[in-house]
Design an enzyme around this catalytic site. Structure first.
Site, mmCIF file in Angstrom:
data_model
loop_
_atom_site.group_PDB
_atom_site.id
_atom_site.type_symbol
_atom_site.label_atom_id
_atom_site.label_comp_id
_atom_site.label_asym_id
_atom_site.label_seq_id
_atom_site.Cartn_x
_atom_site.Cartn_y
_atom_site.Cartn_z
ATOM 1 N N SER A 241 -28.649 23.891 -40.224
ATOM 2 C CA SER A 241 -27.744 22.741 -40.082
ATOM 3 C C SER A 241 -28.242 21.536 -40.878
ATOM 4 C CB SER A 241 -27.549 22.371 -38.610
ATOM 5 O OG SER A 241 -28.780 22.245 -37.935
ATOM 6 N N HIS A 271 -28.767 30.665 -35.231
ATOM 7 C CA HIS A 271 -29.144 29.235 -35.180
ATOM 8 C C HIS A 271 -28.619 28.671 -33.846
ATOM 9 C CE1 HIS A 271 -30.333 25.367 -36.555
ATOM 10 N NE2 HIS A 271 -29.306 25.049 -37.334
ATOM 11 N N HIS A 318 -38.722 32.674 -34.112
ATOM 12 C CA HIS A 318 -38.433 31.488 -34.922
ATOM 13 C C HIS A 318 -38.907 31.711 -36.359
ATOM 14 C CE1 HIS A 318 -38.127 27.272 -36.171
ATOM 15 N NE2 HIS A 318 -37.245 27.179 -35.198
ATOM 16 N N ARG A 327 -39.986 22.257 -27.270
ATOM 17 C CA ARG A 327 -38.667 21.889 -26.729
ATOM 18 C C ARG A 327 -38.334 22.778 -25.523
ATOM 19 N NH1 ARG A 327 -35.180 22.530 -32.096
ATOM 20 N NH2 ARG A 327 -36.245 24.539 -31.940
ATOM 21 N N ASP A 373 -33.479 27.361 -27.441
ATOM 22 C CA ASP A 373 -32.250 27.888 -26.847
ATOM 23 C C ASP A 373 -32.497 28.778 -25.626
ATOM 24 O OD1 ASP A 373 -30.664 26.632 -28.840
ATOM 25 O OD2 ASP A 373 -31.269 28.197 -30.241
#
Ligand code: HAX
Length: 441
Positions: A241, A271, A318, A327, A373
């Site tokens: 992105s 993604h 990743h 995160r 995620d």
């Protein structure tokens, strides 16, 4: 000129001068080598981009202007009574390069409130789409329809000089960030709440108001939105992105067009769409075994089945990270504080205990650890947001902060059209036979 814009310009001018000197003295220094395998394998490890707003370390994770997520949670201003950082503070940090004061952040919040008006034709455009359209499709179409408001496009058509690009890019970026929560909330209420829309609350911060417009008044959910919008905002320049927004912007497409392009990339399942895939995958597991609390053994079997069907385990792995994503850890801490006994959140934690050893045993997988995620959906479900197809839109609203701050830097530093060289396999073969140079055509 507003105070934030003025500070940004001062910093950007100083950095532009530094870069000029740096390139004059060291422009011919080599920073790495490129192996043939890298250009066939997604350009992993090739340094080829400048990202001023954040840097990703494979072991330590993301740092925004040098600050880790726990540091930001401590240092960035909070909403009254809250303990999570206000994302507009992080936006200020990425834009200006310095930690904001409480006053700076409340100024940023009111600037965003002032710029948040969304013209009617955007809502009409959303309404023209079938309600079954994926929320990301509705989101991107809405951003495209908002492009009518681009100052950059209008000023470029009037003959804007290159030295002024940054100013229109800045104004468009601020307007777009201000307007996105309204658009996203509209899509949510249209698709999942029968079109019963909620007016903005001008007294709330950017993320708190977003939660309110989606219909979530719980203070815990507002805190979650502040954390969520902070941690999803940026992941240096090479992710799909961010890179897409930067690339499209390099052709001087305006911020609306550039950001919409980035959002099309975010909508890919490798993604940003992975956040919906994770919850979908866990819901399917629950249905399959008929229980809300799968055991470690049941999860293990389910993971093995997923892999044997040739699918990826969503939320794990990743391209850059080689450790648990900070995160993920920040969300885990949030879960421990606000909902330690939630069965779905507990399942996410059991999956965290179960999956890495399985993925570690597969040689080709470079990172068996969870990414951002893997956790986000379970927290949202806890507060009643079960409509997982919407999750990537939340990610997109947050990602605007990082990619648009970067786009402002791109234009202020006068970065050129991006145009890397490619090769064909035919050329590679000729080069290997000593019949051509690799940089030939
Ligand atoms: N499950 C199964 N296989 C996996 C895997 C996973 N979670 N992660 C990597 N692999 C496989 C890859 O598909 C690849 O297989 P092939 O060679 O057969 O194609 C192999 O392992 C090597 O991959 P890698 O080098 O370790 O990882 P990549 O840099 O190629 O890919 C991905 C990184 C994130 C795309 C990958 O780990 C993946 O598909 N994960 C699941 C989807 C996901 O969670 N995506 C979100 C990532 C974070 C993000 O961007 N959020 O927005």
């Amino acid at each position: 000129m507003g105070i934030i814009k003025e500070r940004f310009k001062q910093k950007a001018d100083a950095t532009a001068e530094d870069i000029k000197q740096l390139l004059k003295e060291h422009g011919d220094k080599k920073i790495g080598e490129v192996q043939l395998s890298q250009i066939y394998q997604g350009m992993r490890g090739i340094t080829g981009l400048v990202s001023e707003t954040s840097l990703l370390d494979s072991e330590d994770g993301i740092r925004f202007r040098g600050y880790s997520i726990p540091e930001l949670q401590e240092k960035l201003p909070k909403a009254p009574g809250g303990s999570e950082p206000l994302p507009e503070g992080l936006f200020y940090l990425m834009l200006v390069g310095e930690l904001p004061t409480e006053e700076d952040v409340s100024h940023m919040s009111s600037v965003l409130q002032r710029r948040s008006h969304v013209p009617n034709h955007v809502f009409q455009t959303i309404e023209a789409l079938p309600i079954t359209a994926h929320p990301m499709t509705q989101f991107v179409v809405a951003i495209m329809s908002l492009q009518t408001e681009s100052l950059f496009a209008k000023n470029y058509a009037k003959g804007m000089a290159k030295k002024d690009y940054w100013s229109s890019c800045f104004d468009d970026s601020m307007d777009l960030i201000a307007r996105l929560p309204r658009i996203a909330a509209y899509i949510y209420r249209r698709k999942y709440r029968g079109g019963d829309h909620i007016q903005p609350n001008g007294l709330l911060d950017w993320a708190g108001n977003f939660a309110h417009m989606m219909g979530f008044e719980d203070e815990g959910f507002q805190e979650l939105m502040r954390l969520y919008m902070t941690i999803h905002s940026d992941h240096e320049g090479g992710n799909v992105s961010a890179h897409t927004t930067h690339l499209v912007g390099s052709a001087l497409a305006d911020p609306y067009l550039s950001f919409a392009a980035g959002m099309n990339g975010l909508a890919g399942p490798l993604h940003g769409l992975a956040n919906q895939e994770v919850i979908k995958w866990i819901f399917e597991l629950r249905e399959k075994i008929g229980s809300e609390s799968p055991s470690q053994e049941q999860i293990e079997n389910y993971v093995k089945q997923t892999l044997s069907e040739g699918k990826v385990v969503p939320g794990y792995g990743h391209a850059v990270l080689r450790k648990t994503d900070p995160r993920f850890s920040a969300q885990m801490e949030f879960g421990k504080k606000h909902m330690p006994n939630d069965p779905l959140v507990n399942t996410v934690w059991t999956i965290y205990e179960t999956v890495p050893p399985i993925l570690s045993s597969i040689a080709k997988i470079k990172n068996p650890w969870p990414n951002v995620d893997a956790h986000s959906g379970a927290l949202l479900v806890h507060y009643g947001m079960k409509e997982y197809e919407f999750y990537t839109v939340l990610f997109g609203v947050s990602r605007a902060l990082g990619v648009l701050a970067s786009l402002c830097w791109d234009r202020a530093l006068g970065f050129p059209l991006e145009r890397p060289k490619s090769v064909s396999t035919r050329l590679v073969k000729k080069w290997l036979n000593g019949e051509a140079e690799i940089w030939g055509d």
